[in-house]
Design an enzyme around this catalytic site. Structure first.
Site, PDB file in Angstrom:
ATOM      1  N   SER A   1       0.814  -1.210   0.000  1.00  0.00           N
ATOM      2  CA  SER A   1       0.000   0.000   0.000  1.00  0.00           C
ATOM      3  C   SER A   1       0.847   1.260   0.000  1.00  0.00           C
ATOM      4  CB  SER A   1      -0.930   0.001   1.220  1.00  0.00           C
ATOM      5  OG  SER A   1      -0.190  -0.196   2.407  1.00  0.00           O
TER       6      SER A   1
ATOM      7  N   HIS B   1      -2.766  -3.097  -5.854  1.00  0.00           N
ATOM      8  CA  HIS B   1      -3.153  -2.721  -4.504  1.00  0.00           C
ATOM      9  C   HIS B   1      -4.665  -2.833  -4.332  1.00  0.00           C
ATOM     10  CE1 HIS B   1      -3.534   0.644  -1.270  1.00  0.00           C
ATOM     11  NE2 HIS B   1      -3.559  -0.556  -0.722  1.00  0.00           N
TER      12      HIS B   1
ATOM     13  N   GLU C   1      -5.694  -0.222  -7.230  1.00  0.00           N
ATOM     14  CA  GLU C   1      -4.661   0.679  -7.740  1.00  0.00           C
ATOM     15  C   GLU C   1      -3.634  -0.179  -8.480  1.00  0.00           C
ATOM     16  OE1 GLU C   1      -3.661   4.637  -5.224  1.00  0.00           O
ATOM     17  OE2 GLU C   1      -3.324   2.789  -4.131  1.00  0.00           O
TER      18      GLU C   1
ATOM     19  N   ASN D   1      -2.969   6.168  -0.144  1.00  0.00           N
ATOM     20  CA  ASN D   1      -2.395   6.379   1.182  1.00  0.00           C
ATOM     21  C   ASN D   1      -1.596   7.670   1.305  1.00  0.00           C
ATOM     22  OD1 ASN D   1      -3.364   4.194   2.782  1.00  0.00           O
ATOM     23  ND2 ASN D   1      -2.197   2.846   1.455  1.00  0.00           N
TER      24      ASN D   1
END
Length: 287
Positions: free
Chosen positions: A120, A141, A153, A191
């Site tokens: 991540s 991800h 992702e 993130n």
């Protein structure tokens, strides 16, 4: 590469078991690998439970539960992944551990296989450089809970080929997911934006600005978030949040990403969120 039929997943935790679930549900043959059979048994129990929930909601015919489980083979022997056309690494968010897994996968898997990581935040480019096939390394991800969340992702490293990206993008669609292309940078998009929010919310608690309940209520009622940032932190895992913040801090060299001391103390105390029964909130049972 040719169409993928066989998949290896390394790591039978929350994310790894969820990834194995969605691949098996979509008709793929899955080898799920971890270091201890206990983790694998727990993952299979979780997958069975979640398949049952899907069947109860009419999202999956009940008759397909056993056939889906039958497509998942578990093993503690990494060599059993040798026939996979793509491997997904879902180890904890620490570069040293993930690099060890990647080196092993690079040795074991056939030359044409894709190596994907569910990281991540960690650099895809840095992980690819550990292998003999950097053009076939990519980030994939997923988001928790994997069977429910539609986003993936798809993260290109510096060396990731167009063919590898196209294969993983198409694979995501076959899983019923929505792939979003992202270039390699600390924390990617999700993130890089989310963790500073959670971190600042923790600072607000530490400094006595408001209670956790109040902070979360502001975001639910004022910003239409389905859950507040501190509830989400508990769901993700406080330890995971701290690991990602440290990756961001190191990757950008910017102190604005330093983990809030409260988050660090919570990790030291073992207050990791829902998985330990105690985080910003107390939970009646551990998940």
């Amino acid at each position: 590469m040719s169409e993928v039929h066989t998949v290896a997943v390394v790591g039978a935790g929350t994310m790894g078991s969820g990834i194995a679930h969605v691949f098996a549900r979509s008709g793929f043959q899955v080898t799920l690998c971890d270091v201890d059979q206990r983790f694998l048994d727990r993952a299979l129990t979780s997958i069975r439970t979640n398949l049952g929930r899907e069947a109860a909601k009419g999202k999956l015919p009940e008759s397909e539960i056993e056939s889906t489980l039958g497509r998942i083979r578990t093993t503690v022997d990494p060599e059993q992944m040798a026939a996979a056309e793509i491997a997904l690494e879902a180890a904890p968010e620490r570069f040293e551990l993930k690099s060890e897994v990647f080196r092993a996968l690079d040795r074991i898997l056939p030359e044409h296989a894709i190596l994907a990581t569910n990281t991540s935040s960690i650099s895809i480019t840095k992980m690819a450089a550990l292998t003999r096939r950097p053009c076939q390394v990519i980030g994939m991800h997923f988001f928790n809970p994997v069977p429910v969340m539609t986003l993936v992702e798809v993260v290109r490293g510096m060396a990731t080929s167009d063919a590898t990206f196209a294969a993983v993008r198409d694979l995501s669609v076959r899983l019923g997911k929505t792939p979003v292309e992202v270039n390699d940078a600390p924390g990617f998009v999700s993130n890089r934006v989310l963790m500073p929010l959670i971190n600042e919310a923790a600072f607000a608690i530490m400094e006595g600005v408001a209670t956790a309940e109040a902070v979360d209520q502001v975001f639910k009622l004022g910003m239409a978030h389905p859950m507040g940032p501190l509830t989400l932190a508990d769901f993700i895992g406080i330890d995971v949040c701290v690991d990602i913040l440290r990756v961001l801090q190191e990757g950008f060299g910017d102190p604005k990403y330093r983990p809030c001391p409260l988050l660090v103390r919570m990790v030291d105390a073992g207050w990791l969120g829902r998985k330990t029964g105690h985080g910003f909130y107390v939970y009646e049972k551990q998940l």
